[in-house]
Write an enzyme that holds these catalytic residues in place. Structure first.
Site, mmCIF file in Angstrom:
data_model
loop_
_atom_site.group_PDB
_atom_site.id
_atom_site.type_symbol
_atom_site.label_atom_id
_atom_site.label_comp_id
_atom_site.label_asym_id
_atom_site.label_seq_id
_atom_site.Cartn_x
_atom_site.Cartn_y
_atom_site.Cartn_z
ATOM 1 N N HIS A 139 48.015 46.865 36.417
ATOM 2 C CA HIS A 139 47.954 46.051 35.196
ATOM 3 C C HIS A 139 48.279 46.863 33.944
ATOM 4 C CE1 HIS A 139 45.978 42.350 36.873
ATOM 5 N NE2 HIS A 139 45.864 43.191 37.881
ATOM 6 N N ASP B 272 50.089 48.977 25.594
ATOM 7 C CA ASP B 272 49.317 48.000 26.359
ATOM 8 C C ASP B 272 50.167 47.529 27.528
ATOM 9 O OD1 ASP B 272 47.276 46.174 26.987
ATOM 10 O OD2 ASP B 272 46.982 45.627 24.879
HETATM 11 P P1 ADP Z 1 42.518 44.333 28.259
HETATM 12 O O1 ADP Z 1 42.828 43.989 29.685
HETATM 13 O O2 ADP Z 1 42.944 45.685 27.870
HETATM 14 O O3 ADP Z 1 41.092 44.082 27.908
HETATM 15 P P2 ADP Z 1 43.997 41.906 27.419
HETATM 16 O O4 ADP Z 1 44.406 41.442 26.061
HETATM 17 O O5 ADP Z 1 45.085 41.845 28.425
HETATM 18 O O6 ADP Z 1 43.363 43.355 27.278
HETATM 19 O O7 ADP Z 1 42.820 40.983 27.946
HETATM 20 C C1 ADP Z 1 41.619 40.830 27.261
HETATM 21 C C2 ADP Z 1 40.922 39.577 27.790
HETATM 22 O O8 ADP Z 1 39.559 39.628 27.400
HETATM 23 C C3 ADP Z 1 41.507 38.297 27.251
HETATM 24 O O9 ADP Z 1 41.549 37.302 28.243
HETATM 25 C C4 ADP Z 1 40.541 37.904 26.131
HETATM 26 O O10 ADP Z 1 40.423 36.514 25.934
HETATM 27 C C5 ADP Z 1 39.237 38.472 26.643
HETATM 28 N N1 ADP Z 1 38.384 38.866 25.510
HETATM 29 C C6 ADP Z 1 38.651 39.768 24.557
HETATM 30 N N2 ADP Z 1 37.658 39.829 23.646
HETATM 31 C C7 ADP Z 1 36.754 38.936 24.032
HETATM 32 C C8 ADP Z 1 35.497 38.508 23.499
HETATM 33 N N3 ADP Z 1 34.983 39.031 22.368
HETATM 34 N N4 ADP Z 1 34.837 37.556 24.176
HETATM 35 C C9 ADP Z 1 35.340 37.031 25.306
HETATM 36 N N5 ADP Z 1 36.506 37.384 25.849
HETATM 37 C C10 ADP Z 1 37.211 38.327 25.224
HETATM 38 O O1 F6P Z 2 43.867 46.335 32.915
HETATM 39 C C1 F6P Z 2 43.020 46.911 32.003
HETATM 40 C C2 F6P Z 2 41.545 46.981 32.410
HETATM 41 O O2 F6P Z 2 41.098 48.185 32.840
HETATM 42 C C3 F6P Z 2 41.225 45.963 33.473
HETATM 43 O O3 F6P Z 2 41.173 46.508 34.763
HETATM 44 C C4 F6P Z 2 39.959 45.383 32.986
HETATM 45 O O4 F6P Z 2 40.051 43.998 33.089
HETATM 46 C C5 F6P Z 2 39.896 45.653 31.498
HETATM 47 O O5 F6P Z 2 40.796 46.669 31.258
HETATM 48 C C6 F6P Z 2 38.489 45.910 31.019
HETATM 49 O O6 F6P Z 2 38.062 47.202 31.327
HETATM 50 P P1 F6P Z 2 36.679 47.577 32.007
HETATM 51 O O7 F6P Z 2 36.700 46.983 33.379
HETATM 52 O O8 F6P Z 2 36.653 49.062 32.011
HETATM 53 O O9 F6P Z 2 35.627 46.967 31.168
#
Ligand code: ADP
Ligand code: F6P
Length: 472
Positions: free
Chosen positions: A162, A370
């Site tokens: 991912h 990202d």
């Molecule tokens: P990462 O995988 O690095 O966390 P992404 O943008 O791909 O970044 O995904 C983040 C996910 O977490 C999204 O589906 C978003 O809606 C969710 N998310 C981020 N912040 C919050 C929050 N404060 N409350 C609930 N869900 C959240």
């Molecule tokens: O893909 C990024 C990632 O490490 C995912 O595996 C995971 O959904 C997200 O970031 C949140 O990270 P963590 O599992 O360390 O809270």
């Protein structure tokens, strides 16, 4: 033990335990992109999800969620520190994100990574029925495909990363680079977010392991491992339906009112992570306030930054710096009842997130690097009336799919400021066709389309796909 024909293996289960305000233990959806992507997909698919439930000590036994069986893998306190916080999130995570923070290399962490990967492989081997399809996810588990193939050569094994896969110059720093590459090559199909990542991987395999490799196929003894780009997505229709719900529309109106009915609402939603470019964004915003290009009464910034990996020093330092800067900006530019930045660190449910997306005239998604960034896609999906401007870093995987966004280089402060102003001042006649094109793209390329393209490549068009509802 009940076995499944489809097994998903990911570091995290889609739920983890949290403590409610009254002190009771409750389960909630885990935050983060991987769960957001896979959870809607698997809801109606008979499968087993092998993963960690978020705590330390013995693995709790969890009930099935819909048709999905939860198979928990325990992490001890030492595993949590050395595998999850250590090798996964202080070695691989920074290395794979352009080394925006210095990756650390410790032999003890590598031992824990091997140990935990072995445990995941054994749990998966037990959970998979004869000839099952196993889909291993992400950088925490790069050794699992190889370990699993040794235990269960009958399985069809897929691996999907991912996060970005770095260029050879960076990956070559890893002391155990050959073992990690070999671990991934236990899979039949290795999926990346972008074609560039598959190219990086092929180059490394050829260089480090001296195997014949193109950007599509790698020869490993008498096996062929296929590699390719499969950009992950979201449940576009679900987010659109949520955003159109009358209670969500009403909530968005209420939020706007509570924000002081400004002309412009800017929103950012991130995990609190140094890859997300939060500090650079705050600096750009602060300079726009100082120069008078943005005025507090007309414009508000809502920054949601949910804490993440909280015991890792770099994350603690980041949170302190962000909170100091938010305080400074509010102190300098805010007025009584009118802060310049509304700063929120709480996790929200999907309806509240949808309401936030609906209230945002500009969504600022400006990571330094990202893998994809699903927040950008969720925002687009929620803009059901084709309004709103997306300010998007060119270093997010989603930028390759959303060229109609206002693309910026978040390292370029002047460019970032200019991009923010262009998004704020965009002509509605320009906004609508951009947003419509992005929304159409995401309706065609949603999470089911992603799963279908990956699983049909892995399973030769096989039977698992019958469980996936159509895209739309
Ligand atoms: P990462 O995988 O690095 O966390 P992404 O943008 O791909 O970044 O995904 C983040 C996910 O977490 C999204 O589906 C978003 O809606 C969710 N998310 C981020 N912040 C919050 C929050 N404060 N409350 C609930 N869900 C959240
Ligand atoms: O893909 C990024 C990632 O490490 C995912 O595996 C995971 O959904 C997200 O970031 C949140 O990270 P963590 O599992 O360390 O809270």
């Amino acid at each position: 033990m009940r076995q499944s024909s489809l097994v998903v293996v990911a570091n995290r289960l889609p739920i983890d335990d949290s403590v409610a305000p009254d002190g009771a233990c409750e389960w909630r959806r885990s935050p983060g992109g991987l769960v957001s992507a896979l959870h809607p997909l698997l809801r109606h698919t008979p499968a087993t999800w092998v993963g960690w439930a978020g705590g330390t000590g013995p693995a709790p036994s969890l009930p099935d969620i819909g048709s999905v069986r939860m198979r928990t893998v325990p992490l001890s306190g030492e595993d949590f520190r050395d595998h999850y916080e250590g090798f996964a999130n202080s070695t691989l995570w920074p290395l794979y994100h352009d080394a925006v923070e210095q990756p650390e290399y410790h032999r003890r962490w590598w031992e824990a990574y091997q140990r935990v990967n072995q445990r995941f492989a054994e749990a998966t081997a037990e959970a998979a029925e004869q000839g099952a399809v196993v889909w291993v996810q992400d950088y925490h588990l790069q050794l699992v495909p190889g370990l699993l193939r040794e235990l269960r050569p009958d399985l069809r094994i897929g691996f999907f990363l991912h996060v970005p896969f770095p260029p050879p110059e960076l990956f070559m720093q890893l002391p155990r680079r050959a073992e990690l590459l070999r671990g991934m090559l236990g899979a039949d199909l290795i999926g990346f977010q972008r074609a560039q990542a598959a190219h990086n991987f092929a180059q490394l395999v050829a260089k480090v392991l001296e195997l014949p490799a193109t950007d599509r196929r790698i020869g490993v003894g008498d096996r062929v491992v296929r590699i390719g780009a499969f950009p992950v997505s979201i449940d576009t229709a679900e987010m659109a339906a949520l955003a159109a719900r009358p209670d969500v529309v009403a909530r968005a109106q209420r939020l706007r009112h509570d924000l002081g009915d400004p002309d412009h609402v800017i929103l950012s939603v991130d995990r609190m992570d140094y890859t997300k470019g939060i500090e650079q964004r705050l600096k750009a915003y602060s300079e726009l306030l100082a120069s008078g290009h943005v005025k507090v009464r007309d414009t508000v910034l809502v920054q949601v930054a949910v804490p993440s990996r909280e015991r890792v020093t770099q994350y603690q330092i980041l949170r302190d710096r962000v909170e100091r800067e938010v305080g400074r900006i509010n102190g300098e530019f805010g007025r009584v009842g009118e802060p310049a930045i509304h700063y929120l660190t709480q996790p929200f449910d999907r309806a509240e997130l949808a309401a936030l997306y609906r209230v945002a005239d500009v969504m600022a998604v400006t990571p330094l690097r990202d893998g994809m960034n699903l927040v950008a896609k969720e925002y687009v999906a929620a803009r059901v009336d084709d309004t709103g401007s997306l300010l998007l870093s060119e270093f997010a995987g989603s930028a390759a799919e959303l060229p109609q966004a206002h693309l910026v280089n978040p390292h370029d402060l002047e460019g970032l400021k200019q991009g923010l102003l262009s998004a704020l001042e965009a002509d509605p006649a320009d906004v609508t066709p951009r947003m419509r094109a992005m929304r159409e793209h995401l309706h065609r390329n949603d999470i089911r389309a992603w799963a279908r393209s990956y699983l049909s490549a892995l399973d030769d068009g096989g039977s698992l796909l019958t469980h996936l509802a159509p895209t739309g």
